[in-house]
Motif scaffolding. Structure first.
Motif, short mmCIF file in Angstrom:
data_model
loop_
_atom_site.label_atom_id
_atom_site.label_comp_id
_atom_site.label_asym_id
_atom_site.label_seq_id
_atom_site.Cartn_x
_atom_site.Cartn_y
_atom_site.Cartn_z
N ILE A 1 -23.83 37.33 -37.23
CA ILE A 1 -22.78 36.00 -37.57
C ILE A 1 -21.50 36.46 -37.26
O ILE A 1 -20.57 35.67 -36.40
N VAL B 1 -26.81 30.14 -31.65
CA VAL B 1 -27.65 30.08 -32.82
C VAL B 1 -29.14 30.46 -32.41
O VAL B 1 -30.01 31.19 -33.00
N THR B 2 -29.36 29.71 -31.29
CA THR B 2 -31.11 30.33 -30.76
C THR B 2 -31.02 31.52 -30.69
O THR B 2 -32.20 32.18 -31.02
N ALA C 1 -31.44 33.48 -33.51
CA ALA C 1 -32.65 33.27 -34.37
C ALA C 1 -33.69 34.17 -33.85
O ALA C 1 -34.52 34.76 -34.32
#
Lengths: 153, 589
Positions: free
Chosen positions: B19, B165-166, B169
């Motif tokens: 993050i 984000v992908t 993840a």
């Protein structure tokens, strides 16, 4: 054989083009018109619909030849240096919204001469040589401007 | 935050790092991209408007040329259909007339946007390029353009955000499946593993060759090593406990006094026997000190302790307690540079007995010395007169023979008495020695000559293997050395087998020279070898036909030791014995 023929054809085309370039167009008006001469710009204004008046004041009504006439093409070429297609496009733009209209069309040189001779406001154009011949017999018209290749802008 | 990091799992930390990383790089990337897209979009909008102007230029040119308001209006309305256009005005030059001016209804928001410069196009006559017939002014709708640009920017931002984000993840999932899950599997196995029973961890599926596989292999080998070490440790601990128990059993129940000392004599622990023997009691500050034990020589214990620690070797010493007649035997053993183990035995009885024995022995020596002297004097008369009798012409043969018997027995008695006198004078320390360089060759030859008749009588062959020259010498008393050698030789002859051999040989042992006397007798049984040099002990031959009183070896030993030499022997029962005497090599004559 064939290349020889093609060559002679090209030569012919060249000569014919030269004859067009070197032709002269005479702008004619009714003999009653006071003005003896007119500027090229004034002719343009009259033919393109901007200001349809002679310099001396009376209204001017331009007369055109049909699009098939080589003299018409020559005229516009010498006048504004534009092909007929552009002139047509110009008028096409003005058909629906314009407040002016394209010149009246007479079918041939004789009709043009007749129209100019009979209508005091008309202004037309003819091949210079043709005009010279006609002037000998018809005193109702006069040449007001000569469009020549040499004088083109 | 730090405490959180410490307690949180790898997954949480990875997510946090991702993050942070995405926030930094994504922020920067989005800012750059936004700036680029904004500039690009503005440029595009500008170009688009210019192109729009190009498209209508010809018609506007005609409209201006003809001062044709309807045509101009049519064109302007066409332009106003474009949402990027805020206003359009067309001026005609010749009359200065405004052919048309159209403006979009302005939002209030529009005013907040910076005004763009209007796009102005000089309109030339359609038939004469050098003639200006009017101009076209177009005001871009900045708010609209900004809105479009913002839409683009938001789209790109969303796209980037979605991608980050992908990616995040996917990364977290990879970490989860490739690192955390196998580690958890290993951890769960490790929790329930009973390494003592030889259980081993299983490598998670698909991790045979990677870091986790090698980690598991290392843990397995570590566990094996640890178990081995722990077992060894347990064995050692058990042995140590057993040893401790044995030590305590000895310590508590021994008759000897045992104590542990510090280098300064302070007693750290002691047993009952120690307390009983020494009678020591704690002083005022509760300490006991072995140096407080008063003995016949002051400071003796402190000196012993220092010597023991400095030399790092065991010492033993007899001391007498000054306040009583108790004799103690101390054995001091250094444990390390600080502690000393002390074992004390009560040797009072032994010491007193020894003193008594020594006194008795001394009295015996005194008695023997005086009695021998007194015996020799009359023996001289007996020998003298018996020789006269045996040599006399006037006596019958029987008298002569009897007189010769008297002489022989007397001579034997005299030699015995001489031996006893020697022994007693040695024991009493009264022997006189004349130490000089003695040639081994001559002393050996001399002894052989003297012992020769005895060997002939006993039919024993003497073999001399000593081929030293005269220059090999030892520092000794010539006569006493010959005597010692003759004692060895006579024993070798007397206790030999019939037709046996006696061999004389030598050997260099370092700086010393050793003379061997080897016989072919029956040897000395191992059980009796320690009694060989005891006075008057003939090892069971007292009643045999071989004459002697059992002091020959004792005299030889005493003489050699008095001359700073050594004697010894080795014997195999049934094969014979070798007696030797050894002297340091002396200086050349």
């Amino acid at each position: 054989m064939l290349p020889l023929m093609l060559r002679s054809l090209l030569v012919l085309t060249f000569f014919s083009l030269c004859s067009i370039v070197h032709a002269e167009i005479a702008v004619i008006v009714n003999a009653n018109i006071e003005d003896d001469s007119i500027s090229r710009n004034e002719i343009i204004n009259i033919y393109m619909g901007r200001l349809r008046r002679f310099p001396s004041g009376p209204a001017a009504r331009p007369i055109d030849l049909p699009s098939s006439s080589p003299d018409k093409a020559e005229f516009y070429h010498l006048l504004v240096n534009k092909p007929l297609s552009e002139i047509d496009a110009y008028w096409a733009r003005l058909i629906f919204s314009g407040r002016t209209s394209p010149p009246d069309i007479e079918p041939d040189a004789t009709k043009v001469q007749e129209r100019v001779a009979t209508s005091p406001n008309a202004i037309g154009y003819l091949d210079r040589k043709e005009v010279d011949e006609r002037l000998l017999t018809d005193k109702r018209i006069k040449i007001i401007f000569i469009l020549a290749a040499e004088t083109k802008p | 935050m730090i405490a959180f990091h410490r307690s949180s799992s790898i997954l949480v930390r990875t997510a946090l790092i991702l993050i942070t990383l995405f926030a930094l790089t994504g922020g920067l990337f989005i800012a750059l991209t936004t700036s680029f897209i904004r500039d690009h979009s503005y440029l595009r909008a500008h170009t688009r408007l210019e192109e729009l102007l190009n498209t209508v230029e010809k018609t506007v040119s005609i409209a201006c040329y003809l001062a044709d308001k309807p045509l101009a209006k049519e064109v302007a309305e066409g332009l106003m259909n474009n949402r990027d256009v805020a206003s359009v005005s067309i001026h005609e030059d010749s009359s200065g007339e405004i052919l048309v001016h159209l403006t979009k209804t302005v939002d209030s928001a529009n005013e907040h946007h910076p005004a763009w410069p209007p796009l102005t196009r000089i309109i030339r006559s359609p038939f004469a390029a050098d003639t200006t017939v009017g101009n076209l002014v177009l005001q871009p709708d900045v708010a609209e353009i900004d809105r479009e640009v913002d839409e683009n920017v938001v789209f790109v931002k969303n796209l980037l955000f979605f991608e980050l984000v992908t990616l995040g993840a996917v990364f977290v999932t990879m970490v989860l499946s490739m690192v955390i899950r196998p580690i958890k599997q290993v951890s769960v196995q490790l929790h329930s593993m009973n390494a003592a029973d030889g259980e081993q961890l299983l490598i998670p599926h698909g991790h045979d060759g990677d870091e986790i596989g090698s980690l598991v292999t290392d843990i397995n080998s570590l566990a094996t090593d640890l178990v081995a070490v722990i077992r060894e440790e347990q064995t050692i601990r058990q042995q140590w406990q057993e040893g401790e128990k044995k030590y305590h059993a000895i310590f508590d129940n021994a008759d000897a006094g045992i104590c542990l000392l510090k280098y300064d004599g302070q007693i750290l622990s002691f047993n009952q026997a120690f307390e009983r023997m020494t009678g020591l009691a704690p002083n005022t500050d509760g300490h006991m000190d072995l140096t407080n034990m008063s003995c016949d020589i002051p400071n003796k214990i402190a000196l012993l302790l220092t010597e023991c620690l400095l030399g790092n070797e065991s010492l033993s010493e007899h001391i007498k307690l000054s306040h009583s007649d108790t004799w103690l035997h101390l054995i001091l053993t250094p444990i390390n540079s600080t502690f000393v183990q002390c074992v004390i035995s009560d040797v009072t009885e032994l010491t007193l007995a020894k003193q008594k024995v020594e006194e008795v022995s001394h009295a015996k020596s005194e008695f023997l010395a005086s009695i021998s002297h007194e015996l020799r004097t009359p023996l001289n008369a007996i020998l003298g007169y018996s020789q006269l009798l045996s040599l006399g012409q006037d006596y019958p043969e029987i008298v002569k023979n009897q007189a010769a018997e008297i002489t022989q027995s007397g001579s034997h008695l005299l030699s015995l008495i001489n031996d006893i006198i020697d022994l007693t004078s040695i024991e009493a320390g009264r022997i006189e020695l004349f130490i000089e360089p003695v040639s081994i060759k001559s002393v050996v030859n001399d002894a052989l000559t003297m012992i020769g008749p005895l060997a002939q009588v006993k039919r024993i062959r003497l073999i001399n293997e000593i081929d030293l020259n005269e220059s090999v010498v030892v520092d000794a008393d010539y006569g006493r050395l010959r005597q010692a050698l003759m004692n060895f030789l006579s024993n070798a002859i007397k206790y030999n087998e019939p037709n046996g051999e006696v061999i004389l040989s030598y050997q260099y042992t370092g700086e010393c020279i050793r003379l061997h006397v080897t016989d072919t007798g029956e040897g000395v049984p191992a059980s009796q070898q320690n009694r060989l040099f005891n006075s008057f002990d003939r090892l069971g031959k007292e009643c045999s036909a071989i004459d002697g009183i059992g002091i020959g070896l004792v005299v030889a030993k005493s003489l050699v030791e008095a001359m700073h030499g050594q004697v010894g022997f080795n014997s195999v029962e049934g094969l014979g014995s070798t007696f030797w005497l050894e002297f340091p090599q002396g200086s050349v004559k």
